[in-house]
Design an enzyme around this catalytic site. Structure first.
Site, short mmCIF file in Angstrom:
data_model
loop_
_atom_site.label_atom_id
_atom_site.label_comp_id
_atom_site.label_asym_id
_atom_site.label_seq_id
_atom_site.Cartn_x
_atom_site.Cartn_y
_atom_site.Cartn_z
N ALA A 43 3.17 -0.72 4.87
CA ALA A 43 2.66 -0.80 6.24
C ALA A 43 2.21 -2.23 6.61
CB ALA A 43 1.50 0.17 6.42
N ARG A 59 4.84 11.05 -2.57
CA ARG A 59 4.58 10.76 -1.17
C ARG A 59 5.81 11.06 -0.30
NH1 ARG A 59 4.70 4.60 1.17
NH2 ARG A 59 3.93 5.12 3.23
N TYR A 98 10.97 9.17 1.21
CA TYR A 98 10.96 8.14 0.17
C TYR A 98 11.60 8.56 -1.16
CZ TYR A 98 7.76 5.91 3.42
OH TYR A 98 7.22 5.34 4.54
N ARG A 142 12.89 4.85 12.58
CA ARG A 142 11.63 5.59 12.54
C ARG A 142 10.76 5.22 13.76
NH1 ARG A 142 9.13 5.13 6.72
NH2 ARG A 142 7.89 6.84 7.60
N ASN A 166 8.31 -5.33 -0.83
CA ASN A 166 8.17 -4.17 0.03
C ASN A 166 6.69 -4.11 0.38
OD1 ASN A 166 7.97 -1.80 1.39
ND2 ASN A 166 9.04 -0.55 -0.13
N GLU A 199 12.71 -9.28 2.16
CA GLU A 199 11.94 -8.10 2.58
C GLU A 199 12.79 -6.86 2.34
OE1 GLU A 199 10.57 -8.17 6.69
OE2 GLU A 199 10.76 -5.99 6.80
N HIS A 216 12.83 -2.30 2.22
CA HIS A 216 12.22 -1.00 2.50
C HIS A 216 13.11 0.11 1.97
CE1 HIS A 216 9.38 -3.00 5.11
NE2 HIS A 216 10.40 -3.68 5.59
N PRO A 264 0.80 -1.23 0.00
CA PRO A 264 0.00 0.00 0.00
C PRO A 264 0.83 1.28 0.00
CG PRO A 264 -0.10 -1.09 2.14
CD PRO A 264 0.54 -2.06 1.18
N ASN A 265 0.34 2.23 -0.77
CA ASN A 265 0.88 3.59 -0.86
C ASN A 265 2.18 3.70 -1.66
OD1 ASN A 265 -1.22 4.80 0.79
ND2 ASN A 265 -0.30 3.67 2.47
#
Ligand code: DQA
Length: 145
Positions: free
Chosen positions: A76, A17, A22, A106, A73, A97, A99, A9-10
């Protein structure tokens, strides 16, 4: 060699964004570059993005018997989705995985991943390069690099 890149998502909003976190690159540009990098190593890369957990689960199911490795990725959903974890374990395809941001630098809720302990490895914090590093790691794991 057939690989699958999944974005959650996103991540379709990359480029617009929170560019401070990012960056300015779009998902399309990341996907295109990764396809070429995979091709240079003799691998075909399919790319899929969805904002829906179930759609990601179904895409993982479809990879069964077709893809030898998955780059994910999960956005969330990394921090919340037992369904994605179960899907990845269910198809038993090795996955990395990744990111863009360093999730450990964070908010606390981003420190936990429901995928990481079953991943081949995790790449986090290198911006778009995280995708390339994850690809190299996955190919190395699969004996292709
Ligand atoms: C992300 C990190 C996640 O915590 C966040 O929810 C995202 C993007 C990253 O690539 O840095 O959507 O996966």
């Amino acid at each position: 060699m057939h690989l699958l890149l999944l974005n959650g998502p996103n991540l379709n909003l990359l480029g617009q964004r929170e560019p401070g976190i990012y960056g300015n690159g779009t998902l399309a540009s990341i996907e295109e570059r990764l396809r070429q990098e995979a091709k240079a190593e003799g691998a075909e890369l399919d790319c899929f993005q969805s904002n829906f957990e179930g759609a990601l689960v179904e895409r993982i199911h479809q990879a069964m018997g077709l893809s030898q490795g998955i780059l994910i990725n999960a956005g969330a959903y990394t921090h919340t989705s037992i369904a994605l974890r179960d899907a990845l374990l269910g198809v038993a395809i090795p996955f990395v995985e990744l990111h863009l941001s360093n999730t450990h630098a964070r908010e606390n809720f981003r420190h936990r991943s429901l995928l990481a302990d079953r991943a081949v490895g995790v790449v986090s914090g290198f911006g778009p390069m995280s995708y390339s590093l994850a690809l190299q790691g996955l190919l190395h794991h699969l004996g292709q690099f």
